[in-house]
Design a protein around this motif. Structure first.
Motif, PDB file in Angstrom:
ATOM      1  N   GLY A 201       0.812  -1.211   0.000  1.00  0.00           N
ATOM      2  CA  GLY A 201       0.000   0.000   0.000  1.00  0.00           C
ATOM      3  C   GLY A 201       0.845   1.260   0.000  1.00  0.00           C
ATOM      4  O   GLY A 201       0.554   2.223  -0.720  1.00  0.00           O
ATOM      5  N   ASN A 202       1.912   1.270   0.786  1.00  0.00           N
ATOM      6  CA  ASN A 202       2.799   2.433   0.812  1.00  0.00           C
ATOM      7  C   ASN A 202       3.482   2.628  -0.538  1.00  0.00           C
ATOM      8  O   ASN A 202       3.686   3.764  -0.990  1.00  0.00           O
ATOM      9  N   ARG A 203       3.807   1.509  -1.198  1.00  0.00           N
ATOM     10  CA  ARG A 203       4.428   1.611  -2.513  1.00  0.00           C
ATOM     11  C   ARG A 203       3.461   2.254  -3.513  1.00  0.00           C
ATOM     12  O   ARG A 203       3.860   3.073  -4.352  1.00  0.00           O
ATOM     13  N   MET A 204       2.185   1.890  -3.424  1.00  0.00           N
ATOM     14  CA  MET A 204       1.200   2.469  -4.330  1.00  0.00           C
ATOM     15  C   MET A 204       1.026   3.971  -4.058  1.00  0.00           C
ATOM     16  O   MET A 204       0.922   4.776  -4.993  1.00  0.00           O
ATOM     17  N   VAL A 205       1.018   4.360  -2.778  1.00  0.00           N
ATOM     18  CA  VAL A 205       0.915   5.782  -2.447  1.00  0.00           C
ATOM     19  C   VAL A 205       2.110   6.549  -2.995  1.00  0.00           C
ATOM     20  O   VAL A 205       1.966   7.660  -3.536  1.00  0.00           O
ATOM     21  N   ASP A 206       3.295   5.983  -2.887  1.00  0.00           N
ATOM     22  CA  ASP A 206       4.493   6.635  -3.414  1.00  0.00           C
ATOM     23  C   ASP A 206       4.377   6.838  -4.930  1.00  0.00           C
ATOM     24  O   ASP A 206       4.776   7.886  -5.465  1.00  0.00           O
ATOM     25  N   GLU A 207       3.828   5.841  -5.632  1.00  0.00           N
ATOM     26  CA  GLU A 207       3.632   5.971  -7.078  1.00  0.00           C
ATOM     27  C   GLU A 207       2.661   7.101  -7.391  1.00  0.00           C
ATOM     28  O   GLU A 207       2.889   7.889  -8.329  1.00  0.00           O
ATOM     29  N   LEU A 208       1.588   7.180  -6.639  1.00  0.00           N
ATOM     30  CA  LEU A 208       0.602   8.233  -6.877  1.00  0.00           C
ATOM     31  C   LEU A 208       1.186   9.607  -6.573  1.00  0.00           C
ATOM     32  O   LEU A 208       0.911  10.591  -7.276  1.00  0.00           O
ATOM     33  N   ALA A 209       1.998   9.696  -5.521  1.00  0.00           N
ATOM     34  CA  ALA A 209       2.604  10.975  -5.152  1.00  0.00           C
ATOM     35  C   ALA A 209       3.563  11.468  -6.232  1.00  0.00           C
ATOM     36  O   ALA A 209       3.733  12.685  -6.428  1.00  0.00           O
ATOM     37  N   ALA A 210       4.187  10.535  -6.938  1.00  0.00           N
ATOM     38  CA  ALA A 210       5.135  10.907  -7.990  1.00  0.00           C
ATOM     39  C   ALA A 210       4.453  11.204  -9.316  1.00  0.00           C
ATOM     40  O   ALA A 210       5.090  11.735 -10.238  1.00  0.00           O
ATOM     41  N   ALA A 211       3.188  10.885  -9.431  1.00  0.00           N
ATOM     42  CA  ALA A 211       2.449  11.094 -10.678  1.00  0.00           C
ATOM     43  C   ALA A 211       1.941  12.535 -10.762  1.00  0.00           C
ATOM     44  O   ALA A 211       1.818  13.222  -9.747  1.00  0.00           O
ATOM     45  N   PRO A 212       1.609  13.009 -11.961  1.00  0.00           N
ATOM     46  CA  PRO A 212       1.209  14.405 -12.117  1.00  0.00           C
ATOM     47  C   PRO A 212      -0.275  14.657 -11.890  1.00  0.00           C
ATOM     48  O   PRO A 212      -0.730  15.790 -12.019  1.00  0.00           O
ATOM     49  N   TRP A 213      -1.044  13.636 -11.541  1.00  0.00           N
ATOM     50  CA  TRP A 213      -2.486  13.780 -11.465  1.00  0.00           C
ATOM     51  C   TRP A 213      -2.918  14.669 -10.297  1.00  0.00           C
ATOM     52  O   TRP A 213      -2.214  14.803  -9.288  1.00  0.00           O
ATOM     53  N   HIS A 214      -4.102  15.246 -10.425  1.00  0.00           N
ATOM     54  CA  HIS A 214      -4.644  16.163  -9.421  1.00  0.00           C
ATOM     55  C   HIS A 214      -5.225  15.355  -8.252  1.00  0.00           C
ATOM     56  O   HIS A 214      -6.057  14.471  -8.447  1.00  0.00           O
ATOM     57  N   VAL A 215      -4.796  15.667  -7.037  1.00  0.00           N
ATOM     58  CA  VAL A 215      -5.278  14.982  -5.839  1.00  0.00           C
ATOM     59  C   VAL A 215      -6.255  15.893  -5.107  1.00  0.00           C
ATOM     60  O   VAL A 215      -5.952  17.054  -4.821  1.00  0.00           O
ATOM     61  N   VAL A 216      -7.445  15.360  -4.813  1.00  0.00           N
ATOM     62  CA  VAL A 216      -8.459  16.099  -4.055  1.00  0.00           C
ATOM     63  C   VAL A 216      -8.495  15.486  -2.659  1.00  0.00           C
ATOM     64  O   VAL A 216      -9.119  14.453  -2.435  1.00  0.00           O
ATOM     65  N   GLY A 217      -7.815  16.104  -1.715  1.00  0.00           N
ATOM     66  CA  GLY A 217      -7.692  15.540  -0.385  1.00  0.00           C
ATOM     67  C   GLY A 217      -6.231  15.290  -0.063  1.00  0.00           C
ATOM     68  O   GLY A 217      -5.352  16.046  -0.491  1.00  0.00           O
ATOM     69  N   ASP A 218      -5.953  14.215   0.671  1.00  0.00           N
ATOM     70  CA  ASP A 218      -4.604  13.940   1.167  1.00  0.00           C
ATOM     71  C   ASP A 218      -4.231  12.489   0.877  1.00  0.00           C
ATOM     72  O   ASP A 218      -4.863  11.550   1.376  1.00  0.00           O
ATOM     73  N   LEU A 219      -3.189  12.285   0.059  1.00  0.00           N
ATOM     74  CA  LEU A 219      -2.739  10.930  -0.248  1.00  0.00           C
ATOM     75  C   LEU A 219      -2.285  10.164   0.995  1.00  0.00           C
ATOM     76  O   LEU A 219      -2.305   8.926   1.012  1.00  0.00           O
ATOM     77  N   GLU A 220      -1.900  10.877   2.041  1.00  0.00           N
ATOM     78  CA  GLU A 220      -1.475  10.202   3.263  1.00  0.00           C
ATOM     79  C   GLU A 220      -2.614   9.396   3.884  1.00  0.00           C
ATOM     80  O   GLU A 220      -2.370   8.467   4.660  1.00  0.00           O
ATOM     81  N   ASP A 221      -3.855   9.739   3.529  1.00  0.00           N
ATOM     82  CA  ASP A 221      -4.998   8.952   4.016  1.00  0.00           C
ATOM     83  C   ASP A 221      -4.962   7.529   3.480  1.00  0.00           C
ATOM     84  O   ASP A 221      -5.647   6.646   4.016  1.00  0.00           O
ATOM     85  N   LEU A 222      -4.184   7.299   2.428  1.00  0.00           N
ATOM     86  CA  LEU A 222      -4.118   5.975   1.811  1.00  0.00           C
ATOM     87  C   LEU A 222      -3.006   5.107   2.387  1.00  0.00           C
ATOM     88  O   LEU A 222      -2.882   3.940   2.019  1.00  0.00           O
ATOM     89  N   ARG A 223      -2.210   5.664   3.293  1.00  0.00           N
ATOM     90  CA  ARG A 223      -1.147   4.856   3.900  1.00  0.00           C
ATOM     91  C   ARG A 223      -1.758   4.003   5.009  1.00  0.00           C
ATOM     92  O   ARG A 223      -2.330   4.527   5.959  1.00  0.00           O
ATOM     93  N   PRO A 224      -1.640   2.672   4.908  1.00  0.00           N
ATOM     94  CA  PRO A 224      -2.260   1.798   5.912  1.00  0.00           C
ATOM     95  C   PRO A 224      -1.634   1.982   7.287  1.00  0.00           C
ATOM     96  O   PRO A 224      -0.450   2.304   7.412  1.00  0.00           O
ATOM     97  N   ASP A 225      -2.429   1.788   8.304  1.00  0.00           N
ATOM     98  CA  ASP A 225      -1.938   1.807   9.675  1.00  0.00           C
ATOM     99  C   ASP A 225      -0.959   0.642   9.845  1.00  0.00           C
ATOM    100  O   ASP A 225      -1.304  -0.508   9.577  1.00  0.00           O
ATOM    101  N   PRO A 226       0.275   0.910  10.269  1.00  0.00           N
ATOM    102  CA  PRO A 226       1.247  -0.182  10.391  1.00  0.00           C
ATOM    103  C   PRO A 226       0.894  -1.192  11.474  1.00  0.00           C
ATOM    104  O   PRO A 226       1.401  -2.320  11.454  1.00  0.00           O
TER     105      PRO A 226
END
Length: 375
Positions: A283-308
């Motif tokens: 899941g963290n790897r997927m968030v990192d990919e999204l953060a590096a992409a140019p797409w528009h984020v509505v909200g906070d990508l950190e919400d997608l990081r799973p609770d460890p």
């Protein structure tokens, strides 16, 4: 010609039922604000999505009017001068060629075409996706489902629905990056309206005066209810792969489960430590990919990081027999009660849940054989 055509493509289990129920419940008021839901119903948009996806199994169940649903949606967008929203989570399945063709058609009838995807963290998505398979007729265990997930095969159904960077690679060709919108589902415990507010911001909706009580909910089942459902599904081999049979199983089971509080208290699904750790890393790897992409984020990508830290809950593959049998009893009693209402409208005793002494898989087997006509 529309100003904007927005295509909300999923992902499944990311608040889509909640959002769609609110949008359709307020369709007339949204149209007054300039936002059209073309097709006139969620069913028509589902049919249109099946055409876009070229889903042969679903198309085989549709008649001529339904097969023309995508054409009707496009025609309505063409005749509209505001914004138009198509929302169907199964659109994530579309191939790159199918997605490009759909976006091209919308580009002919709208000044701008936008792609919207709602996203939920993977630790919550895996048990939800597994449960959805069970609701559609699968008898597989969570552990077996996770084993397939952990192979990280892009062709496996789960990843075709949930690998957001790959999905957007298929759906973003030729679309300016600022018109591709990623909307994260808020973390557990956040304001339940936060996802709604994020989409309102994106769509330009003023929700003042709108009805915000979603009339439809995609119920989460308790572990004992899921175990009972899987036991029933086992009588119908590969029901989840047969569209017509899957629909019959879901239509019969779903309204009769999810409403018995006694089976639900404190019973959340727990992932085994190994499953949880693997999904946190992925899941963290997927968030990192999204953060590096140019797409528009509505909200906070950190919400997608799973609770460890793994959450407390119940292993749904090891529910005690007595709890499964209690669900079966309530299920059958409720069904019999519904069918045995007196013609004069008199009272019938409500069913109650008191498992017999010695409740076991053997007793459950007898119940199921009667439920399924001896299969």
């Amino acid at each position: 010609m529309a100003r904007r055509a927005l295509v909300h493509i999923g992902t499944p289990k990311s608040g889509t039922t909640f959002l769609q129920s609110l949008w359709w419940h307020n369709a007339a008021a949204l149209a007054d604000q300039g936002l059209l839901l073309p097709g006139g119903s969620a069913d028509v948009q589902f049919q249109a999505s099946a055409v876009v996806r070229d889903n042969a199994d679903v198309l085989a169940t549709m008649g001529p009017l339904q097969l023309a649903a995508w054409d009707r949606v496009v025609d309505e967008v063409a005749a509209w001068d505001g914004d138009a929203l198509v929302s169907q989570e199964q659109l994530v399945e579309a191939s790159g060629a199918s997605a490009a063709a759909a976006l091209s058609r919308l580009g002919d009838v709208a000044d701008e075409v936008h792609v919207v995807i709602t996203v939920r963290d993977l630790v919550r998505q895996v048990p939800s996706a597994w449960q959805q398979r069970v609701k559609h007729g699968s008898a597989t265990t969570l552990r077996k489902f996770f084993t397939r997930v952990a192979k990280d095969d892009p062709d496996f159904n789960f990843w075709h629905h949930q690998d957001v960077p790959r999905i957007l690679a298929r759906w973003s060709a030729g679309i300016p990056a600022e018109r591709v919108h990623v909307v994260p589902l808020p973390r557990p415990g956040a304001d339940r309206d936060l996802l709604w507010r994020r989409t309102c911001e994106l769509l330009g909706i003023d929700d003042t005066g709108l009805s915000l009580d979603a009339p439809v909910a995609n119920e989460t089942l308790a572990p004992a209810e899921i175990a009972f459902h899987r036991a029933v599904n086992a009588h119908f081999r590969n029901a989840h792969l047969d569209v017509a049979l899957s629909r019959r199983v879901k239509a019969f089971m779903e309204p009769r489960l999810g409403s018995a509080p006694g089976h639900r208290i404190g019973h959340r699904i727990a992932l085994a430590p190994g499953m949880h750790a693997w999904l946190v890393e992925r899941g963290n790897r997927m968030v990192d990919e999204l953060a590096a992409a140019p797409w528009h984020v509505v909200g906070d990508l950190e919400d997608l990081r799973p609770d460890p830290a793994p959450s407390d809950g119940v292993d749904p593959d090891a529910v005690p027999d007595s709890e499964v049998l209690a669900v079966a009893q309530d299920f059958l009693a409720a069904e019999l009660l519904a069918r045995a209402q007196p013609a004069d409208g008199g009272a019938v005793s409500e069913p109650h849940s008191e498992p017999p002494e010695g409740g076991s898989r053997t007793a459950l087997g007898r119940v199921l054989r009667r439920l399924t006509g001896g299969r």
